[in-house]
Write a protein that holds these residues in place. Structure first.
Motif: not given
Ligand code: CDP
Ligand code: CDP
Length: 287
Positions: A64-70
């Motif tokens: 989830d963190i990977a998907e949300r990180s810009v």
């Protein structure tokens, strides 16, 4: 030619990928994308939230963190000083660092360039990079960058850096000719049709000595280096990480069949950069 010329550089830890890739990009007027920085950012974000990457129960949260990180990269290419334009570039360290492009890394708009290179991030990054959904998220992010060039910021970003002239960068942006990407699975998975694939290797002791030197040069103060000052320990860490990267199920570190292998153990940086630039120019002429 509509598609940018793609150079993929892979290899084990501290084999010289990013140094070489940046200089190749600078020589050819190409963009540069450091894919390791993406895995490092996700690892840093995970640790910052107090989540333990070594516990596989946390994989879902980390994905989830990977998907949300810009994640954004900003590389400032250096122009050679006039005295070096026609002559042979000196191989002295000071000249080399003067000419070395610098890449800043932004995570959700915050500059995390040094945070992502600490020992604790290096320790956990391979576990994070082994999670299939994390790799999927990074794949999408870096493929988008490669397609659009959107990660390179405007010339005004380096106003305060007198060593860097921006005229070259501006020219590059108006005519994006190509891209150099480095990592572990660039030639095999991320850019399987790259025009030139390079696999860098070097003896693990040599790599450890180089990485240690780099850590010493980049450390803001000696407390940052605690526990990392021993070449044996650095070598062990590199070897452990390589083993994890080589044996993971998803996109393991391996040389693509059509990659050119370069052992940098006994090469200077200039020699390895030259070999790749010459090969890229040769292949470009054939396109
Ligand atoms: O510079 P160094 O070799 O220490 O590492 P890096 O290129 O910053 O990559 C850090 C870690 O990210 C590697 O050890 C891999 O676990 C992972 N990585 C990966 O799995 N795939 C990539 N394309 C790039 C990095
Ligand atoms: O990106 P990767 O982890 O593969 O390696 P790097 O951080 O680019 O390179 C590790 C260190 O080795 C850097 O400080 C380089 O200046 C140094 N080095 C090299 O890359 N090639 C040589 N022939 C000699 C030194």
């Amino acid at each position: 030619r509509t598609k940018p010329f793609q150079v993929a550089i892979d290899g084990p830890a501290a084999s010289g990928k990013s140094t070489t890739a940046k200089l190749v990009a600078q020589r050819l007027g190409f963009d540069y994308i450091d894919t390791g920085a993406f895995y490092r950012c996700i690892t840093f974000a995970t640790l910052s939230k107090g989540i333990d990457p070594s516990d596989s129960n946390n994989n879902h949260q980390i994905s989830d963190i990977a998907e949300r990180s810009v994640i954004q990269l900003q590389t400032v290419f250096a122009e050679p000083p006039p005295a070096f334009n026609n002559g042979q570039p000196s191989s002295s360290l000071s000249t080399r660092s003067f000419l070395l492009p610098t890449t800043r890394v932004f995570l959700n708009s915050k500059d995390v360039s040094s945070d992502i290179r600490t020992g604790i991030v290096s320790k956990h990054v391979s576990a994070v990079a082994a999670i299939g959904n994390v790799r999927e998220a990074v794949l999408q992010k870096v493929r988008n960058l490669g397609a659009t060039d959107a990660h390179v910021k405007g010339p005004n970003d380096s106003k305060n850096d007198n060593n860097n002239s921006n005229s070259g960068l501006a020219a590059k942006l108006s005519t994006p000719k190509g891209l150099v990407m480095d990592g572990r699975d660039i030639g095999t998975v991320v850019l399987p049709h790259a025009d030139l694939k390079v696999f860098l290797v070097a003896d693990s002791r040599v790599r450890a000595e180089r990485r240690l030197q780099e850590l010493i040069m980049n450390a803001a103060d000696s407390t940052e280096l605690q526990g990392q000052l021993d070449v044996e320990a650095v070598q062990k860490d590199l070897e452990r990480r390589d083993e994890l990267d080589r044996t993971r199920k998803v996109s393991p570190l391996r040389k693509a069949e059509d990659a050119m292998e370069l052992d940098t153990s006994n090469l200077t940086i200039e020699e390895q950069v030259d070999a790749i630039v010459q090969e890229a120019l040769h292949r470009q002429r054939q396109c």
